[in-house]
Design a protein around this motif. Structure first.
Motif, PDB file in Angstrom:
ATOM      1  N   PRO A   1       0.803  -1.231   0.000  1.00  0.00           N
ATOM      2  CA  PRO A   1       0.000   0.000   0.000  1.00  0.00           C
ATOM      3  C   PRO A   1       0.831   1.274   0.000  1.00  0.00           C
ATOM      4  CG  PRO A   1      -0.053  -1.054   2.158  1.00  0.00           C
ATOM      5  CD  PRO A   1       0.614  -2.014   1.228  1.00  0.00           C
ATOM      6  N   SER A   2       0.358   2.274  -0.726  1.00  0.00           N
ATOM      7  CA  SER A   2       1.013   3.584  -0.732  1.00  0.00           C
ATOM      8  C   SER A   2       1.066   4.169   0.670  1.00  0.00           C
ATOM      9  CB  SER A   2       0.257   4.540  -1.664  1.00  0.00           C
ATOM     10  OG  SER A   2       0.249   4.061  -2.987  1.00  0.00           O
ATOM     11  N   GLY A   3       0.040   3.882   1.471  1.00  0.00           N
ATOM     12  CA  GLY A   3      -0.017   4.408   2.816  1.00  0.00           C
ATOM     13  C   GLY A   3       0.960   3.781   3.784  1.00  0.00           C
ATOM     14  N   ALA A   4       1.813   2.875   3.325  1.00  0.00           N
ATOM     15  CA  ALA A   4       2.788   2.244   4.216  1.00  0.00           C
ATOM     16  C   ALA A   4       3.737   3.256   4.836  1.00  0.00           C
ATOM     17  CB  ALA A   4       3.577   1.177   3.452  1.00  0.00           C
ATOM     18  N   VAL A   5       3.873   4.433   4.222  1.00  0.00           N
ATOM     19  CA  VAL A   5       4.744   5.471   4.780  1.00  0.00           C
ATOM     20  C   VAL A   5       4.182   6.057   6.073  1.00  0.00           C
ATOM     21  CG1 VAL A   5       5.720   6.086   2.543  1.00  0.00           C
ATOM     22  CG2 VAL A   5       3.653   7.229   3.333  1.00  0.00           C
ATOM     23  N   LYS A   6       2.940   5.687   6.431  1.00  0.00           N
ATOM     24  CA  LYS A   6       2.308   6.240   7.637  1.00  0.00           C
ATOM     25  C   LYS A   6       2.712   5.502   8.914  1.00  0.00           C
ATOM     26  CE  LYS A   6      -1.782   7.588   4.970  1.00  0.00           C
ATOM     27  NZ  LYS A   6      -3.247   7.335   4.771  1.00  0.00           N
ATOM     28  N   GLY A   7       3.631   4.551   8.819  1.00  0.00           N
ATOM     29  CA  GLY A   7       4.051   3.873  10.039  1.00  0.00           C
ATOM     30  C   GLY A   7       4.408   2.409   9.861  1.00  0.00           C
ATOM     31  N   CYS A   8       4.482   1.947   8.623  1.00  0.00           N
ATOM     32  CA  CYS A   8       4.848   0.550   8.388  1.00  0.00           C
ATOM     33  C   CYS A   8       6.365   0.388   8.383  1.00  0.00           C
ATOM     34  CB  CYS A   8       4.271   0.064   7.058  1.00  0.00           C
ATOM     35  SG  CYS A   8       2.464  -0.010   7.041  1.00  0.00           S
ATOM     36  N   ALA A   9       6.785  -0.844   8.549  1.00  0.00           N
ATOM     37  CA  ALA A   9       8.206  -1.173   8.524  1.00  0.00           C
ATOM     38  C   ALA A   9       8.401  -2.457   7.740  1.00  0.00           C
ATOM     39  CB  ALA A   9       8.753  -1.318   9.943  1.00  0.00           C
ATOM     40  N   VAL A  10       9.626  -2.669   7.284  1.00  0.00           N
ATOM     41  CA  VAL A  10      10.004  -3.827   6.487  1.00  0.00           C
ATOM     42  C   VAL A  10      11.060  -4.600   7.268  1.00  0.00           C
ATOM     43  CG1 VAL A  10      11.264  -4.484   4.398  1.00  0.00           C
ATOM     44  CG2 VAL A  10       9.417  -2.802   4.269  1.00  0.00           C
ATOM     45  N   LEU A  11      10.992  -5.929   7.197  1.00  0.00           N
ATOM     46  CA  LEU A  11      11.937  -6.770   7.916  1.00  0.00           C
ATOM     47  C   LEU A  11      13.097  -7.147   6.994  1.00  0.00           C
ATOM     48  CD1 LEU A  11      12.097  -8.103  10.770  1.00  0.00           C
ATOM     49  CD2 LEU A  11      11.083 -10.142   9.730  1.00  0.00           C
TER      50      LEU A  11
END
Length: 393
Positions: free
Chosen positions: A311-321
């Motif tokens: 999702p484009s909204g991942a910049v709102k607080g998501c993280a990648v492992l």
């Protein structure tokens, strides 16, 4: 337009071929090159199906594999489901999905929960697909049955959702039309709205309809209604079988079920690190420079974006492992790229594997990513790009 058997077969062969790659005999992932991929976890699907069976008291499970098996791929997920004794049948909503399951070797009953044109029916019957006749198609089904074709159907009831299906007061007419033919009525089903009290009424109404038809000597077979939401919230809807969808693949249809944490995400969205860059304080990343480094910072570019289902909204607080480290998503998730912050010091290098969504950490579970990104949990599954390579693990 008439659809020939050859067109069915050609179309289904292409669908079945989409990115289905298995691990080699040593259990190693084959090289995925520079592009993102999906790993489909057979053990997770098995766990989820058995969890559903436990929660529903061992009711037979009609596993829904619509929308390309919730993004996991019909050609990959279908054979996994086919091998589970808890699964009595697999249901889809598109003709190509039904044919793909057969082409992938699925032998259990496959139910097409959608109307089809009369000129499509014979090819579906050839592939032993269960059909859901309505008032415009029952005449063709009767014709096929009287020709001696082995026609199996489920009666699709519109009991209040008003999306698809035959109105309650007209179901008997279809059952009567099929009575004196070789057609086998194997089931009667409806959809639920996820409004608990209303769905309880729907379940009661459909059970009453089945009893009334049976009292007239009209066979209705297995009665089913319960969706993934109902598995946790509406035991009154379990009836003769349950019909979950997203839960089979590890997604939750409600926050309450998500809080219980009983399912395992069945896919990982993964990508290799394509570039590692050290930014100086004041330098930014991606479109519109929406993220600016406050101090010298390492960042990594991943060749995966919203066209792949992230999702484009991942910049709102998501993280990648990456490895065992969570790396915040920064800047802008573009169509084909995602950028993450690695911090002031980093040992990450090009070719390292990043997991954007999956079961390996609570923050990257599909439901949590959806929550943080402001997306529906269904979008996390339904929007996975069908062109992504799918690897069964």
């Amino acid at each position: 337009m008439t659809v020939s058997r050859r067109e069915f077969l050609v179309g289904s062969t292409v669908a079945a071929a989409f990115g289905h790659v298995r691990l080699d005999h040593r259990g190693r992932t084959p090289s995925t090159g520079s592009e993102p991929w999906l790993e489909i976890d057979a053990a997770a699907i098995t766990h989820n199906v058995r969890t559903i069976a436990r929660l529903t008291g061992g009711k037979p499970i009609i596993a829904v594999a619509k929308n390309n098996a919730y993004g996991c791929g019909c050609a990959v997920a279908g054979p996994i489901l086919d091998g589970l004794p808890e699964v009595s049948a697999i249901a889809v909503v598109r003709i190509e999905e039904a044919i793909t399951l057969r082409q992938a070797g699925v032998r259990k009953p496959v139910l097409l929960m959608a109307r089809c044109e009369p000129n499509e029916m014979e090819a579906l019957v050839e592939h032993d697909i269960r059909l859901t006749p309505d008032e415009t198609s029952v005449t063709e089904l009767v014709r096929l049955a009287r020709k001696g074709r082995q026609v199996a159907v489920h009666l699709y009831v519109d009991a209040g959702m008003h999306r698809m299906g035959v109105p309650v007061d007209r179901v008997a007419g279809i059952a009567e039309a099929l009575r004196d033919t070789s057609a086998r009525v194997e089931g009667l089903f409806t959809e639920l709205t996820e409004e608990v009290e209303f769905d309880k009424q729907i379940a009661s109404q459909v059970r009453g309809l089945a009893n009334a038809l049976g009292g007239r000597g009209l066979r209705v077979g297995m009665v089913h209604a319960a969706s993934s939401h109902a598995v946790w919230h509406i035991p009154e809807a379990f009836l003769d079988a349950v019909r979950p969808g997203i839960a089979v693949y590890g997604g939750y249809a409600s926050a309450e079920a998500w809080a219980r944490g009983e399912l395992k995400a069945a896919y990982r969205l993964r990508a290799p690190v394509a570039k590692v860059t050290r930014l100086q304080a004041g330098e930014g990343v991606s479109y519109h420079l929406r993220w600016i480094a406050a101090e010298p910072t390492w960042v990594a570019t991943l060749p995966v974006g919203h066209v792949d289902g992230y999702p484009s909204g991942a910049v709102k607080g998501c993280a990648v492992l990456i490895g065992e480290r969570l790396c915040p998503v920064i800047g802008t998730v573009s169509a084909s790229h995602t950028i993450v912050s690695l911090g002031a010091e980093s040992s990450v290098k090009v070719g390292d594997v990043a997991t954007l969504v999956g079961p390996d950490h609570p923050i990257i579970h599909p439901n949590e990513v959806a929550k943080r990104a402001g997306w529906s949990e269904y979008n996390m599954f339904m929007h996975l790009n069908p062109l992504l390579k799918r690897i069964q693990v």
